[in-house]
Enzyme design. Structure first.
Site, mmCIF file in Angstrom:
data_model
loop_
_atom_site.group_PDB
_atom_site.id
_atom_site.type_symbol
_atom_site.label_atom_id
_atom_site.label_comp_id
_atom_site.label_asym_id
_atom_site.label_seq_id
_atom_site.Cartn_x
_atom_site.Cartn_y
_atom_site.Cartn_z
ATOM 1 N N LYS A 1 -0.632 7.343 2.186
ATOM 2 C CA LYS A 1 -0.170 8.362 3.190
ATOM 3 C C LYS A 1 1.238 8.265 3.629
ATOM 4 C CE LYS A 1 -3.082 8.137 6.881
ATOM 5 N NZ LYS A 1 -4.020 7.044 6.208
ATOM 6 N N ARG B 1 -6.857 11.657 14.566
ATOM 7 C CA ARG B 1 -7.724 10.729 14.040
ATOM 8 C C ARG B 1 -9.148 10.851 14.573
ATOM 9 N NH1 ARG B 1 -3.567 6.469 12.611
ATOM 10 N NH2 ARG B 1 -4.611 5.022 11.523
ATOM 11 N N ARG C 1 -0.517 -5.756 1.094
ATOM 12 C CA ARG C 1 0.831 -5.013 1.645
ATOM 13 C C ARG C 1 1.566 -6.159 2.215
ATOM 14 N NH1 ARG C 1 -0.115 0.575 4.344
ATOM 15 N NH2 ARG C 1 -1.469 -0.585 6.050
ATOM 16 N N ARG D 1 1.105 -7.236 8.139
ATOM 17 C CA ARG D 1 1.017 -6.748 9.504
ATOM 18 C C ARG D 1 -0.103 -7.419 10.125
ATOM 19 N NH1 ARG D 1 0.767 -0.163 8.588
ATOM 20 N NH2 ARG D 1 -0.842 -0.103 10.022
ATOM 21 N N ARG E 1 -10.758 -0.917 10.994
ATOM 22 C CA ARG E 1 -10.331 0.542 10.765
ATOM 23 C C ARG E 1 -10.571 1.410 9.752
ATOM 24 N NH1 ARG E 1 -4.739 -2.111 8.555
ATOM 25 N NH2 ARG E 1 -3.986 0.163 8.654
#
Ligand code: AMP
Length: 207
Positions: free
Chosen positions: A13, A88, A122, A152, A163
């Protein structure tokens, strides 16, 4: 015109948002990024949010709306915005209805397994926020600013699983909620190929 990007975490996104912003000037609003900025500044709201974020859980609505409204009140948003990561849940979509309109919703499809792999690989630059993947970049230093690349806290496997479960249960009902304004793409291909149909679609809508 306001648009909304919906897709599981790791589906790209943020990458898509950058391209849309470059070509159409819509201002990207990522509630996750807004929280991370507050955390970096050690602000109270950010530190409250961090407790939920590190576990992969949704931050309570009241707190989320506070930061969202503050961002939307800034003058650049008058041009039109692109929501990434908000709403969300149906509860959040109902709350957004009271604040502003959503003209189009772009839904990004990617199998959860692929999302997990992308999030695990990532890395984010502590200095400038640039994003890398360990699959294509092996150094632990940013090539743009020399900053240190880190993972992260919520890109660790346990948080990732939570998540995606939250996405599946709470966010996917939005697909029906916005059924009358939905444009669906797959991000399985490389980012430019993913973007092309979106670009054509938005060009048509912005005429
Ligand atoms: P993201 O970068 O969009 O994956 O967001 C990172 C984390 O920020 C999420 O896992 C949540 O803890 C929190 N967050 C971001 N957006 C929202 C939202 N709309 N509602 C509640 N929590 C959010």
């Amino acid at each position: 015109m306001n648009i909304l990007l919906i897709g599981p975490q790791g589906s790209g996104k943020g990458t898509l948002a950058k391209k849309i912003n470059r070509d159409f000037g819509l201002v990207p609003i990522s509630t996750g990024d807004l929280f991370r900025e507050l955390i970096a500044k050690k602000e109270k709201l950010g530190l409250e949010a961090k407790e939920y974020m590190d576990k992969g859980l949704l931050v309570p609505l009241e707190l989320t709306l506070k930061i969202l409204k503050a961002r939307l009140s800034q003058p650049d948003c008058k041009r039109g915005v692109m929501f990434d990561g908000f709403p969300r849940s149906i509860e959040q979509a109902e709350a957004l209805k009271e604040i502003t309109n959503v003209d189009w919703v772009i839904k990004i499809d990617l199998p959860y397994e692929e999302c997990i792999n992308r999030m695990l690989s990532r890395r984010v630059c502590k200095g400038c926020g640039a994003i890398y993947s360990t699959t294509t970049y092996s150094s632990d230093t940013c090539e743009k600013c020399g900053g240190k690349l880190v993972q992260r806290d919520d890109d660790k496997l346990d948080a990732i699983k939570t998540r995606l479960e939250v996405y599946d249960k709470q966010t996917t009902p939005l697909i029906d909620f916005y059924a009358d304004r939905l444009f669906v793409i797959s991000s399985q291909d490389d980012p430019e190929d993913t973007y092309k149909p979106v670009k054509d679609f938005l060009k048509g809508k912005m005429k």
